[in-house]
Structures are given as structure tokens and as C-alpha cells.
Motif scaffolding. Structure first.
Motif, short mmCIF file in Angstrom:
data_model
loop_
_atom_site.label_atom_id
_atom_site.label_comp_id
_atom_site.label_asym_id
_atom_site.label_seq_id
_atom_site.Cartn_x
_atom_site.Cartn_y
_atom_site.Cartn_z
N LYS A 6 0.81 -1.23 0.00
CA LYS A 6 0.00 0.00 0.00
C LYS A 6 0.84 1.27 0.00
CE LYS A 6 -4.07 -2.05 2.19
NZ LYS A 6 -4.98 -2.02 3.36
N PHE A 7 1.85 1.34 0.85
CA PHE A 7 2.65 2.57 0.94
C PHE A 7 3.31 2.93 -0.39
CE2 PHE A 7 6.87 4.49 1.78
CZ PHE A 7 6.45 5.74 2.27
N PRO A 8 4.05 2.02 -1.03
CA PRO A 8 4.64 2.41 -2.32
C PRO A 8 3.62 2.66 -3.41
CG PRO A 8 5.13 0.11 -1.80
CD PRO A 8 4.54 0.71 -0.58
N ILE A 9 2.54 1.87 -3.44
CA ILE A 9 1.54 2.05 -4.50
C ILE A 9 0.84 3.40 -4.38
CG2 ILE A 9 -0.70 1.22 -5.34
CD1 ILE A 9 0.33 -1.64 -4.82
N LYS A 10 0.48 3.79 -3.16
CA LYS A 10 -0.16 5.10 -2.96
C LYS A 10 0.74 6.24 -3.42
CE LYS A 10 -3.15 3.88 0.96
NZ LYS A 10 -3.36 4.04 2.43
N ASN A 11 2.02 6.15 -3.07
CA ASN A 11 2.94 7.22 -3.43
C ASN A 11 3.28 7.22 -4.91
OD1 ASN A 11 3.92 8.81 -0.94
ND2 ASN A 11 3.96 6.70 -0.22
N LEU A 12 3.38 6.04 -5.52
CA LEU A 12 3.62 5.97 -6.95
C LEU A 12 2.43 6.51 -7.74
CD1 LEU A 12 5.30 2.47 -7.08
CD2 LEU A 12 6.35 4.56 -7.95
N THR A 13 1.23 6.14 -7.32
CA THR A 13 0.03 6.63 -8.00
C THR A 13 -0.02 8.15 -7.98
OG1 THR A 13 -1.21 4.63 -7.39
CG2 THR A 13 -2.50 6.57 -7.99
N GLY A 55 0.82 -21.76 -13.05
CA GLY A 55 1.72 -21.67 -11.91
C GLY A 55 2.36 -20.32 -11.70
N ALA A 56 2.00 -19.33 -12.54
CA ALA A 56 2.55 -17.99 -12.36
C ALA A 56 2.05 -17.38 -11.05
CB ALA A 56 2.15 -17.10 -13.53
N PHE A 57 2.86 -16.53 -10.47
CA PHE A 57 2.46 -15.85 -9.24
C PHE A 57 1.24 -14.97 -9.52
CE2 PHE A 57 2.76 -12.39 -6.08
CZ PHE A 57 2.80 -13.15 -4.91
N HIS A 58 0.31 -14.95 -8.59
CA HIS A 58 -0.93 -14.20 -8.75
C HIS A 58 -0.74 -12.76 -8.27
CE1 HIS A 58 -5.18 -13.22 -8.73
NE2 HIS A 58 -5.08 -12.87 -7.47
N TRP A 59 -0.88 -11.80 -9.21
CA TRP A 59 -0.76 -10.38 -8.86
C TRP A 59 -2.12 -9.67 -8.91
CZ3 TRP A 59 3.34 -8.46 -6.57
CH2 TRP A 59 4.61 -9.03 -6.80
N GLY A 60 -3.20 -10.44 -9.00
CA GLY A 60 -4.52 -9.82 -9.12
C GLY A 60 -4.87 -8.90 -7.96
N HIS A 61 -4.42 -9.24 -6.74
CA HIS A 61 -4.72 -8.40 -5.58
C HIS A 61 -4.06 -7.04 -5.70
CE1 HIS A 61 -0.92 -10.38 -4.78
NE2 HIS A 61 -0.67 -9.57 -3.78
N VAL A 62 -2.91 -7.00 -6.38
CA VAL A 62 -2.22 -5.73 -6.58
C VAL A 62 -2.93 -4.88 -7.63
CG1 VAL A 62 -0.11 -4.72 -7.52
CG2 VAL A 62 0.03 -6.51 -5.79
N ALA A 63 -3.38 -5.53 -8.71
CA ALA A 63 -4.14 -4.80 -9.73
C ALA A 63 -5.39 -4.18 -9.11
CB ALA A 63 -4.51 -5.73 -10.87
N LYS A 64 -6.06 -4.95 -8.25
CA LYS A 64 -7.27 -4.43 -7.59
C LYS A 64 -6.93 -3.28 -6.65
CE LYS A 64 -11.40 -5.76 -5.02
NZ LYS A 64 -11.37 -4.49 -4.26
N LEU A 65 -5.81 -3.40 -5.94
CA LEU A 65 -5.40 -2.34 -5.03
C LEU A 65 -5.12 -1.05 -5.80
CD1 LEU A 65 -4.60 -1.38 -2.21
CD2 LEU A 65 -2.34 -2.39 -2.57
N HIS A 66 -4.45 -1.18 -6.93
CA HIS A 66 -4.21 -0.01 -7.78
C HIS A 66 -5.51 0.63 -8.23
CE1 HIS A 66 0.11 0.45 -8.68
NE2 HIS A 66 0.20 -0.83 -8.40
#
Length: 262
Positions: free
Chosen positions: A38-45, A102-113
Motif C-alpha cells: 500500500k505505501f509504495p503504491i499510494k505514493n507511486l500513484t 503456476g505464475a504468481f498471482h498479482w490480481g490483488h495488486v491490480a485491484k489495489l491499484h
């Protein structure tokens, strides 16, 4: 454990999947959601929304196989070139970009963005944009003059380094030396975004403890300024996580730009 026995990431490597699971996953027991996500994503956004950081090429030189910090950038750059030290990390990323089993799931990050940007129900679109932008994952060697030899990279409009300097530098002189190398890949006037942990000495991945470089905000600022950067923004968040996997004290986020040549 004696800190001198800690492994060095760029020498010994680590289990890239365990690293992601420990520090960046959506598992209920993942303790670092606030600090690492959350901290880096908020600041990057916020940084990219200002409209000042954009262009053709973004270079990412970040630790392990993390990509969550790039979701904000994919809207503002034509090409994202990801530099990786270890083949295992390259394979991990290729598995995701190619949508392999088997790829790592990044869906939670896309939703957070999308939640932070206020664009709900566009998760699949965000994932597609990321995959489209991140077409180049390049092996690099830290000790070569041209780290990506034989490939010669074009000058970048922006460089992001997330947690990499913390992991690869044995001391503060190393930090400045590698920062200087990264700076050479950046256009005059280009932006450098640094994400790191303050006061860290170790990071646990599986059964391995890896070295972390301990430094403070003042050092990070002076290191950038010493290499010709002007700091536009610096945010520090005290640690919120409760875990003995790592001992960092705070997370730092810096946006700086490289002075133009006269």
C-alpha cells in the motif's frame, strides 16, 4: 546468527517464489501489506498522476521478481524494461507475462491499484496493460561497465529501483557506486524513483537469511544529491508490520530528477 554469515542476494540468490509469498502475496498471514504494497503504491500513484513523470522508456531495477510497483507506471511509458540479476527471477516474470500455469498471482495488486485510482471493475484491463508494457526482461551483470552487455540500452526517461540497493550493497560506498551506475542509464532531466527499507540488516527467505544494508533517510538523500539528483519528494513511513522475517525500521519513498547538463 552472525550477520557476517548472511547470504548476499546477487551472489547466492534466493527462492524467488518464497520471497514473493513472504512479502507481497495476498495470503491472510502476509504481514507486510501496508509497508510493502500500500505505501509504495499510494505514493507511486500520486507521483505519476502529477503528469511530470512520463516518456518512452522506463527501466526497472528492483529486487527479486516484484512488479507491483510498475502498475502505476504502465499508463505513462511506452516500454518498461526490467533488469534482473538472476535467471530464476527472469523465469518467474516470464511465467507471468506469458500467462503460464503456476505464475504468481498479482490480481490483488491490480485491484489495489484500481481502488486507489478510483477505477473499480477494471482489474483485467490493468493486468493487460502491464503485460503489454513489460515486454522486455533483460539479464544484467552488476560488475560489467555495460551491465546488459551485449545489449546497449537507450537512455531512460525514468528509473525505478525498489529494494534492490538494500539487498546488493555490502556498505554505503557500494550504495553510491551502484547508484552512479544506474544514473548513467538516465537521460538528463529524467526521474529516479527509489523505494527501500531503513535500518534493515537481514531479510529471511525460506530457511535463508540474506544481508540488508542499514542506512537512514539522511544518507539516502545525500547519496542522491551527491550524484547530481534534485529530490522532488521524500516520504518515510515507520514500520507497521509485526514479523521476525526482517528487521527494517521504516520504508522510504523518494522521487528525484537528474540535473540537466548545462
Amino acid at each position: 546468527m552472525d550477520p557476517s554469515t548472511y547470504k548476499r542476494y546477487h551472489i547466492h540468490g534466493h527462492d524467488s517464489r518464497q520471497f514473493l509469498e513472504h512479502y507481497f502475496s495476498d495470503k491472510p498471514d502476509m504481514a507486510f501489506g501496508e509497508d510493502a504494497l500500500k505505501f509504495p503504491i499510494k505514493n507511486l500513484t500520486k507521483a505519476f498522476a502529477s503528469g511530470h513523470i512520463k516518456g518512452d522508456i522506463l527501466l526497472d531495477f528492483s529486487h527479486g521478481s516484484v512488479i507491483h510497483h510498475l502498475y502505476s507506471a504502465c499508463e505513462f511509458f511506452k516500454d518498461i524494461i526490467v533488469l534482473k540479476i538472476k535467471d530464476r527471477c527472469i523465469l518467474e516474470l516470464k511465467r507471468w507475462t506469458d500467462k503460464r500455469t503456476g505464475a504468481f498471482h498479482w490480481g490483488h495488486v491490480a485491484k489495489l491499484h484500481e481502488d486507489i485510482e478510483g477505477k473499480s471493475h477494471q482489474v483485467e484491463d490493468k493486468e493487460a496493460k502491464m503485460r503489454s508494457a513489460m515486454q522486455h526482461v533483460v539479464k544484467c551483470d552488476l560488475e560489467k561497465e555495460n551491465m546488459t552487455e551485449p545489449i546497449v540500452l537507450p537512455p531512460a526517461d525514468c528509473i525505478i529501483s525498489a529494494w534492490q540497493l538494500d539487498a546488493i550493497c555490502k556498505d554505503q560506498d557500494d550504495y553510491i557506486r551502484y547508484l552512479r551506475k544506474f544514473s548513467r542509464l538516465l537521460k538528463p532531466g529524467g526521474h529516479f524513483i527509489l523505494i527501500g527499507c531503513l535500518g534493515v540488516t537481514y531479510v529471511t527467505v525460506g530457511e535463508d537469511k540474506l544481508h540488508g544494508l542499514s542506512y537512514d533517510e539522511d544518507f539516502a538523500r545525500k547519496a542522491l544529491e551527491g550524484e547530481g539528483f534534485i529530490i522532488d519528494e521524500c516520504k518515510v513511513q515507520k514500520r507497521t508490520s509485526v514479523s521476525d522475517l526482517t528487521d527494517y525500521k521504516a520504508v522510504i519513498f523518494i522521487v528525484a530528477h537528474k540535473e540537466k547538463e548545462l
